[in-house]
Motif scaffolding. Structure first.
Motif, mmCIF file in Angstrom:
data_model
loop_
_atom_site.group_PDB
_atom_site.id
_atom_site.type_symbol
_atom_site.label_atom_id
_atom_site.label_comp_id
_atom_site.label_asym_id
_atom_site.label_seq_id
_atom_site.Cartn_x
_atom_site.Cartn_y
_atom_site.Cartn_z
ATOM 1 N N THR A 238 0.498 7.880 1.484
ATOM 2 C CA THR A 238 -0.738 7.150 1.751
ATOM 3 C C THR A 238 -0.924 7.036 3.256
ATOM 4 N N THR A 239 -2.164 6.939 3.652
ATOM 5 C CA THR A 239 -2.465 6.796 5.088
ATOM 6 C C THR A 239 -3.175 5.492 5.397
ATOM 7 N N GLY A 240 -3.781 4.886 4.394
ATOM 8 C CA GLY A 240 -4.527 3.656 4.617
ATOM 9 C C GLY A 240 -3.691 2.418 4.377
ATOM 10 N N PRO A 241 -4.322 1.235 4.458
ATOM 11 C CA PRO A 241 -3.613 -0.027 4.251
ATOM 12 C C PRO A 241 -3.052 -0.135 2.830
ATOM 13 N N VAL A 242 -1.828 -0.629 2.721
ATOM 14 C CA VAL A 242 -1.160 -0.794 1.430
ATOM 15 C C VAL A 242 -0.653 -2.233 1.319
ATOM 16 N N LEU A 243 -0.934 -2.858 0.190
ATOM 17 C CA LEU A 243 -0.465 -4.211 -0.096
ATOM 18 C C LEU A 243 0.596 -4.134 -1.185
ATOM 19 N N VAL A 244 1.798 -4.620 -0.881
ATOM 20 C CA VAL A 244 2.922 -4.556 -1.814
ATOM 21 C C VAL A 244 3.230 -5.971 -2.299
ATOM 22 N N PHE A 245 3.157 -6.183 -3.607
ATOM 23 C CA PHE A 245 3.428 -7.499 -4.174
ATOM 24 C C PHE A 245 4.837 -7.563 -4.745
ATOM 25 N N VAL A 246 5.536 -8.651 -4.409
ATOM 26 C CA VAL A 246 6.861 -8.930 -4.960
ATOM 27 C C VAL A 246 6.846 -10.342 -5.533
ATOM 28 N N GLY A 288 -5.052 -3.574 11.429
ATOM 29 C CA GLY A 288 -4.410 -2.281 11.317
ATOM 30 C C GLY A 288 -3.126 -2.158 12.120
ATOM 31 N N ARG A 289 -2.749 -3.224 12.822
ATOM 32 C CA ARG A 289 -1.477 -3.172 13.552
ATOM 33 C C ARG A 289 -0.309 -3.051 12.583
ATOM 34 N N SER A 290 -0.464 -3.653 11.401
ATOM 35 C CA SER A 290 0.516 -3.466 10.320
ATOM 36 C C SER A 290 -0.192 -2.763 9.177
ATOM 37 N N ARG A 291 0.241 -1.544 8.849
ATOM 38 C CA ARG A 291 -0.405 -0.820 7.755
ATOM 39 C C ARG A 291 0.032 -1.355 6.406
ATOM 40 N N ASP A 304 -8.797 -11.048 1.813
ATOM 41 C CA ASP A 304 -10.070 -10.352 1.741
ATOM 42 C C ASP A 304 -10.107 -9.344 2.881
ATOM 43 N N VAL A 305 -9.406 -8.250 2.686
ATOM 44 C CA VAL A 305 -9.307 -7.193 3.693
ATOM 45 C C VAL A 305 -10.030 -5.968 3.162
ATOM 46 N N LYS A 306 -10.932 -5.439 3.953
ATOM 47 C CA LYS A 306 -11.701 -4.286 3.513
ATOM 48 C C LYS A 306 -10.830 -3.031 3.501
ATOM 49 N N ASN A 307 -11.151 -2.171 2.571
ATOM 50 C CA ASN A 307 -10.596 -0.811 2.541
ATOM 51 C C ASN A 307 -9.093 -0.763 2.294
ATOM 52 N N ILE A 308 -8.536 -1.718 1.544
ATOM 53 C CA ILE A 308 -7.143 -1.565 1.129
ATOM 54 C C ILE A 308 -7.065 -0.373 0.189
ATOM 55 N N GLU A 309 -6.281 0.623 0.594
ATOM 56 C CA GLU A 309 -6.229 1.870 -0.174
ATOM 57 C C GLU A 309 -5.463 1.711 -1.471
ATOM 58 N N LEU A 310 -4.393 0.927 -1.430
ATOM 59 C CA LEU A 310 -3.490 0.891 -2.570
ATOM 60 C C LEU A 310 -2.826 -0.476 -2.678
ATOM 61 N N VAL A 311 -2.713 -0.964 -3.913
ATOM 62 C CA VAL A 311 -1.895 -2.138 -4.219
ATOM 63 C C VAL A 311 -0.710 -1.672 -5.045
ATOM 64 N N VAL A 312 0.484 -2.023 -4.599
ATOM 65 C CA VAL A 312 1.697 -1.678 -5.325
ATOM 66 C C VAL A 312 2.316 -2.959 -5.879
ATOM 67 N N ASN A 313 2.455 -3.034 -7.186
ATOM 68 C CA ASN A 313 3.182 -4.138 -7.813
ATOM 69 C C ASN A 313 4.649 -3.721 -7.888
ATOM 70 N N TYR A 314 5.385 -4.030 -6.818
ATOM 71 C CA TYR A 314 6.808 -3.680 -6.786
ATOM 72 C C TYR A 314 7.545 -4.459 -7.867
ATOM 73 N N ASP A 315 7.139 -5.708 -8.063
ATOM 74 C CA ASP A 315 7.620 -6.533 -9.169
ATOM 75 C C ASP A 315 6.444 -6.841 -10.088
ATOM 76 N N MET A 316 6.685 -6.872 -11.384
ATOM 77 C CA MET A 316 5.670 -7.353 -12.315
ATOM 78 C C MET A 316 5.414 -8.831 -12.024
ATOM 79 N N PRO A 317 4.184 -9.296 -12.149
ATOM 80 C CA PRO A 317 3.909 -10.718 -11.892
ATOM 81 C C PRO A 317 4.468 -11.615 -12.983
#
Length: 401
Positions: A238-246, A288-291, A304-317
């Motif tokens: 991936t090249t865009g912003p990624v949000l990883v949930f744990v 964008g300082r932290s991707r 509320d961040v625009k253009n988040i490319e991907l959300v990864v659920n590293y852990d199930m909620p």
């Protein structure tokens, strides 16, 4: 229940010319469905229960009528939200449309908040705990509040704020207008609406599933010890912003360190961080300082961040409803997005329960390196992302954490 209507414009919603000028300056012309359906009822003074997926513009659905009423009456409105991040996000929107605010959240100096309250704001935005602190110290009076908004009310109940909400509402006039907005409607929310609202209008944006169609969802079955390698491959592709949930604060720290060691700029967001650290993490991610942002569920409804490319659920909620809010951080404002959820073989029952709740099967990925038990339904596989022809699941050495 209100169904979706034909497309309208903000000019069709009986808003004043000055408010329409503000919206025009901000580039807003067409309201979202929740805005189009809720605003007329709120302008009429009705209590409203507004149900819509996250990222659909609920803040303006109550913010614009609050602005209209303040311009006519000069009164006070109160918005109660579950987390500091969401409070900051809501306040930013209200300030943009011209409302003077006071922000009451934990981790910030009380004296600064007291000064904001003394400046006679139009809207008080706060979290339940800090608002209760101010009420107990008599630095906050709510006897002038004409509108009270409970935003993300289901999350507030999940977090155990029901007694605080009851305490706060008890300090407001009985003839107030009460607006309740959320993305889900568990029985506890129906009970809350019954107890704190008067003959509310229910505005619900219908959808075939509880998750937005703008988000391409994918589920990867993987052994727990292999998640680190898989995450490294995903981030490399991936090249865009990624949000990883744990799930936990400890997990957020551990995953954030591992992601940084992979060579990515990463920030972490969880309740062990100070308010200043949390603000810094959000600003770094937005700018964008932290991707990569690694976060616990306090961020599921406060980002509320625009253009988040991907959300990864590293852990199930822990709560199935949080899946809806997590993946709703991408695919916002009409743009498409992606989510990848990692599940271990022993979580097959959790996956089935989640799919029953969202009323759909999450497509299984060929990136899976493990399998669910034989009795587990397994829909047809779907291709995952690639990088120069290499699927995410192709192994690299090391990478465990």
């Amino acid at each position: 229940m209100q169904s979706q209507t034909a497309e309208v414009r903000f000019a069709d919603l009986n808003l004043s010319s000055s408010t329409l000028s503000i919206l025009d300056r901000l580039g807003f012309v067409t309201p979202t469905p929740i805005q189009a359906q809720a605003i007329p009822h709120v302008l009429q003074g009705r209590d409203v229960v507004g149900l819509a997926q996250t990222g659909t513009g609920k803040t303006l659905a109550f913010g614009l009528p609050i602005l209209e009423r303040f311009k006519k009456e000069g009164n006070l409105s109160v918005v109660i939200v579950p987390t500091r991040e969401l409070a900051i996000q809501v306040e930013e929107v209200l300030v943009k449309i011209g409302l003077k605010t006071a922000l009451l959240i934990g981790g910030a100096p009380m004296n600064r908040q007291i000064n904001q309250l003394r400046s006679r704001p139009a809207v008080i935005v706060g979290t339940p705990g800090r608002m209760k602190d101010h009420l107990n110290q008599r630095t906050l009076q709510l006897d002038r509040a004409v509108v009270v908004v409970l935003d993300e009310a289901d999350r507030m109940l999940d977090m155990g704020f029901a007694p605080d909400i009851k305490f706060i509402l008890g300090r407001t006039p009985q003839n107030r207008q009460t607006l309740l907005f959320s993305a889900t409607m568990p029985p506890e929310i129906a009970d809350l609406a019954k107890n704190v609202q008067k003959d509310p209008i229910r505005v619900e944006i219908e959808r075939p599933t509880m998750t937005t169609e703008l988000v391409e969802q994918e589920l990867v079955v993987v052994d727990k010890d292999d998640r680190g390698t898989l995450l490294r491959d995903i981030l490399a592709d991936t090249t865009g912003p990624v949000l990883v949930f744990v799930r936990t604060r400890h997990g957020a720290r551990k995953v954030a360190r591992a992601v940084s060691a992979m060579g990515h700029d990463a920030s972490e967001l969880h309740s062990d961080r100070t308010l200043a650290q949390r603000r810094s993490a959000m600003e770094n991610f937005k700018s964008g300082r932290s991707r990569i942002l690694v976060a616990t569920d306090i961020a599921a409804r406060g980002i509320d961040v625009k253009n988040i490319e991907l959300v990864v659920n590293y852990d199930m909620p822990d709560q199935h409803e949080d899946y809806v809010h997590r993946i709703g951080r991408t695919g916002r404002a009409g743009m498409s997005g992606r989510s990848i959820t990692l599940a271990t073989p022993d979580q097959h029952k959790d996956v089935l329960a989640l799919e029953r709740m969202i009323r759909m099967e999450i497509p299984r990925s060929r990136l899976s390196t493990a399998v669910f038990p034989a009795a587990m339904p397994h829909p047809g596989a779907r291709s995952g992302g690639r990088n120069n022809g290499r699927p995410y699941g192709q192994r690299r050495p090391a990478g465990r954490f």
